[in-house]
Motif scaffolding. Structure first.
Motif, PDB file in Angstrom:
ATOM      1  N   GLY A   1      -2.824  -6.448   2.401  1.00 28.61           N
ATOM      2  CA  GLY A   1      -3.021  -5.422   3.412  1.00 28.61           C
ATOM      3  C   GLY A   1      -2.275  -4.151   3.071  1.00 28.61           C
ATOM      4  N   VAL A   2      -1.950  -3.392   4.104  1.00 29.25           N
ATOM      5  CA  VAL A   2      -1.208  -2.145   3.928  1.00 29.25           C
ATOM      6  C   VAL A   2      -0.022  -2.137   4.874  1.00 29.25           C
ATOM      7  N   ALA A   3       1.001  -1.373   4.513  1.00 26.47           N
ATOM      8  CA  ALA A   3       2.170  -1.140   5.364  1.00 26.47           C
ATOM      9  C   ALA A   3       2.569   0.319   5.207  1.00 26.47           C
ATOM     10  N   PHE A   4       3.418   0.793   6.112  1.00 23.93           N
ATOM     11  CA  PHE A   4       3.818   2.192   6.111  1.00 23.93           C
ATOM     12  C   PHE A   4       5.311   2.311   6.403  1.00 23.93           C
ATOM     13  N   ALA A   5       5.918   3.360   5.866  1.00 27.91           N
ATOM     14  CA  ALA A   5       7.282   3.724   6.246  1.00 27.91           C
ATOM     15  C   ALA A   5       7.315   5.231   6.490  1.00 27.91           C
ATOM     16  N   VAL A   6       7.948   5.622   7.589  1.00 33.27           N
ATOM     17  CA  VAL A   6       8.052   7.032   7.977  1.00 33.27           C
ATOM     18  C   VAL A   6       9.526   7.369   8.167  1.00 33.27           C
ATOM     19  N   GLY A   7       9.946   8.518   7.675  1.00 34.61           N
ATOM     20  CA  GLY A   7      11.322   8.923   7.903  1.00 34.61           C
ATOM     21  C   GLY A   7      11.696  10.157   7.114  1.00 34.61           C
ATOM     22  N   GLU A   8      12.789  10.783   7.513  1.00 32.76           N
ATOM     23  CA  GLU A   8      13.227  12.014   6.862  1.00 32.76           C
ATOM     24  C   GLU A   8      13.643  11.773   5.411  1.00 32.76           C
ATOM     25  N   HIS A   9      14.076  10.556   5.091  1.00 32.53           N
ATOM     26  CA  HIS A   9      14.518  10.248   3.730  1.00 32.53           C
ATOM     27  C   HIS A   9      13.477   9.470   2.942  1.00 32.53           C
ATOM     28  N   VAL A  10      12.303   9.282   3.527  1.00 33.31           N
ATOM     29  CA  VAL A  10      11.215   8.594   2.827  1.00 33.31           C
ATOM     30  C   VAL A  10      10.567   9.551   1.839  1.00 33.31           C
ATOM     31  N   LYS A  11      10.317   9.047   0.648  1.00 28.15           N
ATOM     32  CA  LYS A  11       9.622   9.818  -0.381  1.00 28.15           C
ATOM     33  C   LYS A  11       8.143   9.461  -0.288  1.00 28.15           C
ATOM     34  N   GLY A  12       7.378  10.369   0.287  1.00 30.15           N
ATOM     35  CA  GLY A  12       5.972  10.096   0.546  1.00 30.15           C
ATOM     36  C   GLY A  12       5.184   9.793  -0.710  1.00 30.15           C
ATOM     37  N   GLY A  13       4.185   8.930  -0.570  1.00 36.52           N
ATOM     38  CA  GLY A  13       3.331   8.598  -1.700  1.00 36.52           C
ATOM     39  C   GLY A  13       2.681   7.246  -1.511  1.00 36.52           C
ATOM     40  N   ILE A  14       1.876   6.858  -2.508  1.00 34.70           N
ATOM     41  CA  ILE A  14       1.230   5.552  -2.541  1.00 34.70           C
ATOM     42  C   ILE A  14       2.071   4.632  -3.413  1.00 34.70           C
ATOM     43  N   TYR A  15       2.399   3.455  -2.883  1.00 34.86           N
ATOM     44  CA  TYR A  15       3.193   2.476  -3.620  1.00 34.86           C
ATOM     45  C   TYR A  15       2.394   1.184  -3.734  1.00 34.86           C
ATOM     46  N   GLY A  16       2.378   0.628  -4.946  1.00 37.39           N
ATOM     47  CA  GLY A  16       1.494  -0.483  -5.244  1.00 37.39           C
ATOM     48  C   GLY A  16       0.182   0.051  -5.785  1.00 37.39           C
ATOM     49  N   ASN A  17      -0.684  -0.840  -6.227  1.00 34.56           N
ATOM     50  CA  ASN A  17      -2.002  -0.464  -6.734  1.00 34.56           C
ATOM     51  C   ASN A  17      -3.062  -0.914  -5.741  1.00 34.56           C
ATOM     52  N   TYR A  18      -4.017  -0.007  -5.492  1.00 40.01           N
ATOM     53  CA  TYR A  18      -5.074  -0.392  -4.548  1.00 40.01           C
ATOM     54  C   TYR A  18      -5.866  -1.547  -5.159  1.00 40.01           C
ATOM     55  N   PRO A  19      -5.999  -2.668  -4.443  1.00 41.89           N
ATOM     56  CA  PRO A  19      -6.686  -3.835  -5.017  1.00 41.89           C
ATOM     57  C   PRO A  19      -8.150  -3.542  -5.345  1.00 41.89           C
ATOM     58  N   SER A  20      -8.612  -4.122  -6.425  1.00 40.56           N
ATOM     59  CA  SER A  20     -10.001  -3.949  -6.838  1.00 40.56           C
ATOM     60  C   SER A  20     -10.943  -4.677  -5.882  1.00 40.56           C
ATOM     61  N   LEU A  21     -12.096  -4.060  -5.643  1.00 44.29           N
ATOM     62  CA  LEU A  21     -13.140  -4.689  -4.841  1.00 44.29           C
ATOM     63  C   LEU A  21     -14.144  -5.449  -5.711  1.00 44.29           C
ATOM     64  N   GLU A  22     -13.979  -5.382  -7.022  1.00 43.45           N
ATOM     65  CA  GLU A  22     -14.879  -6.108  -7.927  1.00 43.45           C
ATOM     66  C   GLU A  22     -14.796  -7.609  -7.639  1.00 43.45           C
ATOM     67  N   LEU A  23     -15.963  -8.257  -7.661  1.00 45.06           N
ATOM     68  CA  LEU A  23     -16.002  -9.680  -7.346  1.00 45.06           C
ATOM     69  C   LEU A  23     -15.067 -10.488  -8.230  1.00 45.06           C
ATOM     70  N   SER A  24     -14.998 -10.135  -9.503  1.00 46.71           N
ATOM     71  CA  SER A  24     -14.172 -10.898 -10.442  1.00 46.71           C
ATOM     72  C   SER A  24     -12.683 -10.710 -10.197  1.00 46.71           C
ATOM     73  N   GLN A  25     -12.309  -9.680  -9.446  1.00 48.14           N
ATOM     74  CA  GLN A  25     -10.902  -9.372  -9.202  1.00 48.14           C
ATOM     75  C   GLN A  25     -10.443  -9.746  -7.790  1.00 48.14           C
ATOM     76  N   GLN A  26     -11.340 -10.339  -7.006  1.00 46.67           N
ATOM     77  CA  GLN A  26     -11.000 -10.656  -5.626  1.00 46.67           C
ATOM     78  C   GLN A  26     -10.207 -11.962  -5.533  1.00 46.67           C
ATOM     79  N   GLU A  27      -9.400 -12.042  -4.472  1.00 46.12           N
ATOM     80  CA  GLU A  27      -8.769 -13.306  -4.112  1.00 46.12           C
ATOM     81  C   GLU A  27      -9.861 -14.270  -3.651  1.00 46.12           C
ATOM     82  N   ALA A  28      -9.625 -15.558  -3.817  1.00 48.42           N
ATOM     83  CA  ALA A  28     -10.605 -16.564  -3.393  1.00 48.42           C
ATOM     84  C   ALA A  28     -11.019 -16.329  -1.949  1.00 48.42           C
ATOM     85  N   GLY A  29     -12.328 -16.484  -1.694  1.00 44.52           N
ATOM     86  CA  GLY A  29     -12.834 -16.297  -0.340  1.00 44.52           C
ATOM     87  C   GLY A  29     -13.274 -14.890  -0.032  1.00 44.52           C
TER      88      GLY A  29
END
Length: 379
Positions: A311-339
């Motif tokens: 899933g996704v999570a968020f952190a907000v704050g004056e000392h937070v360094k904004g940006g994307i952390y982690g890699n967006y998971p692939s939607l390709e069938l071969s890269q999906q988690e089971a199910g």
């Protein structure tokens, strides 16, 4: 590590039910997203772009303001190995950092113990809502759990400390035949005394509070207002925790309408909360964490989505360094988690470890149960 003029504070808003990360932080250029979501895909012209590939749900404009300020960290692909699709078990894993066994202590309970080893302050950790999340549980750690700050109290109809202590003794004797006496009675009385102290102190917070910010009348809005009131009252509280309405994000049906309402409320409330703290010059030492127990299935079911993995999570704050952390998971069938689920690549314990080490200046390994790569999202 981050240095603040005052002791660092963590506020937590848990999104109960399993928020649909795929429709929260949207891969807006992905044809597969629209293929898998024929009913629920957000129209491209309604998505709020945050970079060349991703965008927020259209109801999240108040939250996007903090992205534009560089104060919002977005954690994508967050989860843990061998995902559980049970609300209770998955939330328990997030609470205790124990994916392999049932844990009895919460990560924030352990952190509170380190922040205040002798329980000198009975309000080091405060929860707003029903019950007590396992994240805050640890033997010997008092945590006030508040349903309504304006009417909060314990044995409030009994005048005088001696009479209230007598009431606690009666309470202890009621349970002693089943659980024994001696140390157990002492524990019950000490816990009750701590609760009385906390209740008496917390009950003064509303009278100390004035604000130009009008929070929504929803439970999310009012509990976050209570968090602000408690922080601004200067009680020395280091951990402030609340949860959205139980399983509100469990969007098996009617997701488009329901989640739009929820994210309108969450986004507006985060904006209200940060604005409130900023107007009181009290935001510098606060980080707000938003998380959920799991994401949703990649395919929609015609009306909603079923339990998923990453899933996704968020952190907000004056000392937070904004940006994307982690890699967006692939939607390709071969890269999906089971199910047919998104596969995690960012362990939530990495996020916790970074908060513990860089924000609270604590050693994270004993608290999260291992050494996890840090996510350097503090500036």
């Amino acid at each position: 590590m981050v240095s603040t003029q005052k002791d660092p504070v963590l506020a937590v808003l848990s999104l109960s039910g399993g928020n649909d990360g795929l429709n929260t932080v949207i891969p807006r250029n992905s044809g597969l997203y629209r293929d898998f979501r024929p009913t629920l895909a957000v129209p491209e012209d309604q998505i709020l772009p945050i970079n060349d590939e991703l965008g927020f749900h259209p109801t999240m404009a108040p939250l996007k303001k903090f992205w534009d300020e560089g104060k919002l960290a977005v954690f994508v692909g967050i989860g843990y190995p061998t995902p559980s699709y049970s609300h209770f078990r998955s939330m328990d894993i997030w609470h205790t950092c124990e994916p392999e066994k049932i844990g009895t202590e919460g990560w924030l309970g352990r952190a509170t113990k380190q922040l205040d080893p002798t329980s000198e302050n009975v309000l080091t950790a405060v929860h707003f809502g029903r019950g007590l999340p396992r994240a805050l549980v640890m033997d010997g750690v008092p945590v006030a759990s508040v349903g309504n700050l304006e009417t909060y109290g314990l044995l409030t109809g009994i005048d005088g400390e001696s009479q209230r202590n007598d009431a606690l003794d009666v309470f202890g004797r009621m349970y002693s035949p089943a659980i024994g006496t001696g140390s157990v009675m002492d524990y019950i009385h000490a816990t009750g005394t701590d609760a009385l102290k906390g209740a008496d102190i917390l009950s003064t917070a509303p009278d100390k509070y004035t604000s130009n910010v009008e929070y929504s009348n929803t439970s999310i809005g009012q509990y976050m207002r209570n968090i602000s009131q408690t922080h601004l009252a200067g009680f020395g509280t280091r951990v402030l925790y609340t949860t959205s309405p139980y399983n509100g994000f469990d969007s098996h049906a009617n997701q488009a309408q329901a989640n739009a309402g929820l994210w309108t409320d969450v986004s507006r409330t985060v904006d209200d909360f940060m604005t409130d703290l900023r107007e009181h010059d009290a935001s510098d030492n606060v980080t707000l964490l938003l998380f959920t127990e799991f994401g949703r299935r990649i395919n929609d079911n015609g009306s909603g989505t079923d339990h998923g993995a990453a899933g996704v999570a968020f952190a907000v704050g004056e000392h937070v360094k904004g940006g994307i952390y982690g890699n967006y998971p692939s939607l390709e069938l071969s890269q999906q988690e089971a199910g047919g689920n998104l596969k995690f690549n960012l362990d939530f314990r990495s996020l916790y470890s970074t908060i513990l080490e860089d924000w609270f200046h604590l050693e994270p390994e004993p608290i999260v149960g291992g050494n996890f790569e840090r996510v350097k999202f503090f500036g």
